[in-house]
Design a protein around this motif. Structure first.
Motif, short mmCIF file in Angstrom:
data_model
loop_
_atom_site.label_atom_id
_atom_site.label_comp_id
_atom_site.label_asym_id
_atom_site.label_seq_id
_atom_site.Cartn_x
_atom_site.Cartn_y
_atom_site.Cartn_z
N HIS A 62 0.82 -1.22 0.00
CA HIS A 62 0.00 0.00 0.00
C HIS A 62 0.85 1.27 0.00
CE1 HIS A 62 -3.59 -2.39 1.87
NE2 HIS A 62 -3.39 -2.67 0.58
N ASN A 68 -6.51 -8.79 0.59
CA ASN A 68 -7.97 -8.77 0.38
C ASN A 68 -8.33 -8.93 -1.10
OD1 ASN A 68 -8.80 -8.37 3.13
ND2 ASN A 68 -8.01 -6.28 2.96
N PHE A 101 -10.40 1.76 -2.51
CA PHE A 101 -11.24 0.61 -2.15
C PHE A 101 -12.14 0.94 -0.96
CE2 PHE A 101 -7.20 -1.11 -3.88
CZ PHE A 101 -7.70 -1.58 -5.06
N HIS A 157 -7.45 -7.07 -3.58
CA HIS A 157 -7.60 -5.81 -4.31
C HIS A 157 -6.45 -5.71 -5.30
CE1 HIS A 157 -9.81 -4.19 -0.53
NE2 HIS A 157 -10.69 -4.58 -1.45
N TYR A 164 -1.77 -8.28 -6.01
CA TYR A 164 -2.97 -8.07 -5.21
C TYR A 164 -2.58 -8.01 -3.73
CZ TYR A 164 -5.49 -9.67 -9.37
OH TYR A 164 -5.99 -9.83 -10.65
#
Length: 300
Positions: A247, A272, A300, A274, A269
């Motif tokens: 992130h 989760n 998100f 994403h 990804y």
């Protein structure tokens, strides 16, 4: 914001910029970019990138493209197509066999001199601007590759053919060069782009159809997501303890994919599932480094 790629059928009379401008109005979204200019009189496939997918514009511009063109022999124009001023007219006395043999001789690597009526820039000015002022400047030949050529119909002086080629190929110039090699001159009568990467003519949508889909609430069903654009890449899902690294846009250890060839690209990804973006395996460091990030946690 809508993120993804829509396969637009560009109609005659529109510039590629016109298509983008009209889509901004239809979708009520500013962040839109096209993937390679089509001349106003040309038509066919024009993938348009929306939102975060605009990072894909350059990627798609570089892709192999397929066109269907009509060559008119016996006429030379200043634009190398039928929209221009006729410079020369010659009788067409060549045979079908000579024409086919000459067209197929252009298969493979070629050097093309870009036409004056093109959007290429020389010293900061677009060539077509100079051409409209009656100026002609020297253009360096560019290497292009013609991967496949098929003669579809021959009714001299007209020849319809399809060509699959590399980026930067001018079909107008190909028609001009074929005519020059045959000794009778030639120019492009019409042009239809039938494929760019995965985007096919049969799936393309006119602007009116896109507008109707938006009103009906079905537009999303025609959109290719960013994730789908990279479906040929292997996916990597990191464990929860690596989410923060991911992130924050950092490289992540390749704890489960250490046998990949160096510089292999993957879909990355978080825990989760994403989709974050495209990462590249660095064998020496046994990690995945950032190539292109499309999404952040705030999305998100």
């Amino acid at each position: 914001m809508i993120n993804g790629v829509i396969n637009v059928y560009k109609e005659k009379g529109y510039t590629s910029h016109d298509v983008v401008a009209k889509l901004r109005g239809i979708l009520r979204q500013k962040k839109i970019g096209h993937t390679g200019t089509l001349d106003p009189e040309a038509e066919g496939v024009l993938p348009v990138c929306l939102g975060k997918a605009t990072k894909l514009c350059e990627l798609l511009t570089d892709k192999t493209k397929t066109y269907e063109a009509v060559l008119r022999l016996g006429i030379v124009t200043d634009t190398q197509d039928m929209t221009g001023k006729v410079l020369e007219e010659h009788p067409v006395s060549v045979t079908d066999e000579e024409v086919e043999r000459t067209i197929l001789s252009f298969l493979g690597d070629q050097e093309q001199i870009p036409p004056m009526y093109s959007a290429l820039k020389v010293n900061g000015r677009k060539l077509y601007e100079l051409a409209r002022e009656g100026k002609e400047v020297e253009r360096k030949p560019r290497k292009v590759t013609l991967y496949e050529i098929k003669i579809l119909e021959m009714n001299l002086p007209l020849v319809r053919f399809s060509v699959t080629c590399s980026k930067g190929t001018y079909i107008r110039t190909l028609c001009h060069d074929i005519g020059a090699k045959l000794g009778c001159g030639g120019c492009m009568e019409s042009l239809l782009r039938t494929q760019v990467e995965r985007f096919m003519l049969k799936d393309s949508m006119k602007l009116s159809a896109i507008e109707a889909a938006v009103k009906a609430g079905t537009f999303d069903t025609h959109l290719v997501t960013i994730e789908e654009m990279f479906s040929h890449y292997e996916e990597v899902v990191v464990p929860k303890e690596m989410d923060k690294l991911l992130h924050n846009g950092n490289k992540v250890p390749a704890i489960t994919h250490q046998n990949l060839p160096d510089k292999t690209r993957v879909r990355m990804y978080d825990s989760n599932r994403h989709f974050i973006g495209i990462y590249e395996y660095q064998k020496r460091r046994e990690c995945f480094g950032v190539h292109t990030i499309f999404f952040t946690p705030q999305d998100f």
